[in-house]
Write a protein that holds these residues in place. Structure first.
Motif, mmCIF file in Angstrom:
data_model
loop_
_atom_site.group_PDB
_atom_site.id
_atom_site.type_symbol
_atom_site.label_atom_id
_atom_site.label_comp_id
_atom_site.label_asym_id
_atom_site.label_seq_id
_atom_site.Cartn_x
_atom_site.Cartn_y
_atom_site.Cartn_z
ATOM 1 N N VAL A 43 -7.633 2.329 -1.869
ATOM 2 C CA VAL A 43 -7.741 1.915 -0.343
ATOM 3 C C VAL A 43 -7.713 3.373 0.483
ATOM 4 N N ALA A 44 -8.551 3.267 1.479
ATOM 5 C CA ALA A 44 -8.545 4.820 2.254
ATOM 6 C C ALA A 44 -7.511 4.720 3.194
ATOM 7 N N HIS A 45 -7.207 5.931 3.726
ATOM 8 C CA HIS A 45 -6.272 6.047 5.121
ATOM 9 C C HIS A 45 -7.183 6.792 6.079
ATOM 10 N N GLY A 83 -8.368 4.632 10.424
ATOM 11 C CA GLY A 83 -6.752 4.146 10.474
ATOM 12 C C GLY A 83 -6.716 2.906 10.045
ATOM 13 N N CYS A 84 -7.777 2.436 9.566
ATOM 14 C CA CYS A 84 -7.852 0.929 8.961
ATOM 15 C C CYS A 84 -7.665 1.010 7.404
ATOM 16 N N PRO A 85 -6.928 0.160 6.770
ATOM 17 C CA PRO A 85 -6.793 0.068 5.647
ATOM 18 C C PRO A 85 -8.131 -0.494 4.925
ATOM 19 N N MET A 86 -8.997 0.405 4.264
ATOM 20 C CA MET A 86 -10.411 0.138 3.924
ATOM 21 C C MET A 86 -10.689 0.169 2.434
ATOM 22 N N VAL A 87 -11.198 -0.922 1.862
ATOM 23 C CA VAL A 87 -11.219 -0.891 0.396
ATOM 24 C C VAL A 87 -12.764 -1.259 0.190
ATOM 25 N N ASN A 88 -13.003 -1.059 -1.564
ATOM 26 C CA ASN A 88 -14.462 -1.263 -1.703
ATOM 27 C C ASN A 88 -15.002 -2.805 -1.477
ATOM 28 N N LYS A 89 -16.074 -3.040 -1.302
ATOM 29 C CA LYS A 89 -16.558 -4.407 -1.030
ATOM 30 C C LYS A 89 -16.038 -5.497 -2.189
ATOM 31 N N LYS A 90 -16.468 -5.005 -3.518
ATOM 32 C CA LYS A 90 -16.076 -5.916 -4.539
ATOM 33 C C LYS A 90 -14.689 -6.355 -4.647
ATOM 34 N N ILE A 139 1.075 -1.349 0.033
ATOM 35 C CA ILE A 139 -0.085 -0.005 0.041
ATOM 36 C C ILE A 139 0.974 1.297 -0.026
ATOM 37 N N ASP A 140 0.990 1.981 -1.061
ATOM 38 C CA ASP A 140 1.884 3.156 -1.270
ATOM 39 C C ASP A 140 0.928 4.539 -0.960
ATOM 40 N N MET A 141 0.956 5.055 0.164
ATOM 41 C CA MET A 141 0.499 6.180 0.842
ATOM 42 C C MET A 141 0.920 7.417 0.028
ATOM 43 N N SER A 168 -5.595 9.176 -2.672
ATOM 44 C CA SER A 168 -6.492 8.229 -2.202
ATOM 45 C C SER A 168 -7.605 7.729 -3.358
ATOM 46 N N GLY A 169 -7.602 8.341 -4.343
ATOM 47 C CA GLY A 169 -8.809 8.399 -5.321
ATOM 48 C C GLY A 169 -8.106 7.523 -6.451
ATOM 49 N N LYS A 170 -6.930 7.030 -6.194
ATOM 50 C CA LYS A 170 -6.130 6.318 -7.384
ATOM 51 C C LYS A 170 -5.757 4.829 -6.708
ATOM 52 N N ASN A 171 -5.379 3.991 -7.644
ATOM 53 C CA ASN A 171 -5.338 2.671 -7.117
ATOM 54 C C ASN A 171 -3.683 2.672 -6.648
ATOM 55 N N ARG A 172 -3.783 2.352 -5.116
ATOM 56 C CA ARG A 172 -2.464 2.157 -4.518
ATOM 57 C C ARG A 172 -2.504 1.096 -3.602
ATOM 58 N N PHE A 173 -3.145 0.160 -3.560
ATOM 59 C CA PHE A 173 -3.220 -1.130 -2.764
ATOM 60 C C PHE A 173 -3.042 -2.035 -4.260
ATOM 61 N N PHE A 174 -1.745 -2.779 -4.076
ATOM 62 C CA PHE A 174 -1.179 -3.725 -4.951
ATOM 63 C C PHE A 174 -1.064 -5.214 -4.476
ATOM 64 N N VAL A 175 -1.430 -6.064 -5.086
ATOM 65 C CA VAL A 175 -1.265 -7.462 -4.999
ATOM 66 C C VAL A 175 0.039 -7.847 -5.661
ATOM 67 N N TYR A 176 1.004 -8.220 -5.051
ATOM 68 C CA TYR A 176 2.429 -8.652 -5.758
ATOM 69 C C TYR A 176 2.775 -9.754 -5.529
ATOM 70 N N ASP A 177 2.850 -10.331 -6.798
ATOM 71 C CA ASP A 177 3.667 -11.671 -6.816
ATOM 72 C C ASP A 177 5.106 -11.878 -6.781
ATOM 73 N N LEU A 178 5.563 -12.337 -5.695
ATOM 74 C CA LEU A 178 7.007 -12.158 -5.417
ATOM 75 C C LEU A 178 7.752 -13.310 -6.429
ATOM 76 N N ARG A 179 7.120 -14.270 -6.793
ATOM 77 C CA ARG A 179 7.577 -15.553 -7.429
ATOM 78 C C ARG A 179 7.782 -15.083 -8.898
ATOM 79 N N ASN A 180 6.718 -14.452 -9.481
ATOM 80 C CA ASN A 180 6.899 -14.095 -10.878
ATOM 81 C C ASN A 180 7.129 -12.340 -10.968
ATOM 82 N N ASN A 181 7.384 -11.873 -9.854
ATOM 83 C CA ASN A 181 7.798 -10.455 -9.968
ATOM 84 C C ASN A 181 6.813 -9.685 -10.759
#
Length: 144
Positions: free
Chosen positions: A32-34, A115-122, A5-7, A11-24
């Motif tokens: 994600v909200a702050h 204070g929580c990392p909070m995202v859309n339900k979907k 999560i790159d703060m 906040s209106g832009k994509n900043r929560f990333f699912v990163y695959d370490l194996r495949n880089n």
């Protein structure tokens, strides 16, 4: 797999990333909200704290714990692994969804959390499937 999560990203832009370490590579991304306490009054400048009741986001690495069902529905307990977020569990900082967090990127800023990392339900449902299917712990790293 790690969640980043790159703060520094608004906040209106994509900043929560699912990163695959194996495949880089980035496998998924979302909004994600702050914490409302992280607001400084200066656009683009945030502050961070580990103090209880500060309503701020805490930087650092988190271990994602078990889920529970609370006032926001399904949520995951977060355990701070650094001195910058060591009070996360005591502060009730959890990973959860909230209906006012947009799914698609937008200009400007979005709602804040306590204070929580909070995202859309979907988006949360996609991330929850990754967490629930993982055979090992997933690290969540919040940085600025």
């Amino acid at each position: 797999m790690v969640f980043l999560i790159d703060m520094k990203i608004p906040s209106g832009k994509n900043r929560f990333f699912v990163y695959d370490l194996r495949n880089n590579k980035i496998m998924d991304k979302g909004i994600v909200a702050h914490g409302s306490g992280s607001e400084t009054g200066v656009r683009g400048i945030l502050k961070f704290s580990n103090v209880p009741n500060s309503l701020t986001t805490s930087l650092g690495n988190y271990s994602i714990g078990n889920y529970y069902t609370g006032k926001f529905g399904k949520a995951y307990k977060l355990y701070g692994l650094d001195k910058t977020n060591s009070n996360a569990f005591k502060r009730d900082i959890v990973f959860h969804y909230y209906y006012d967090v947009p799914y698609d990127e937008k200009d400007g800023y979005i709602c804040n959390s306590y204070g929580c990392p909070m995202v859309n339900k979907k988006y949360f449902e996609r991330i929850a499937r990754i967490i629930d299917a993982s055979e090992s712990n997933i690290l969540m790293s919040v940085y600025y």
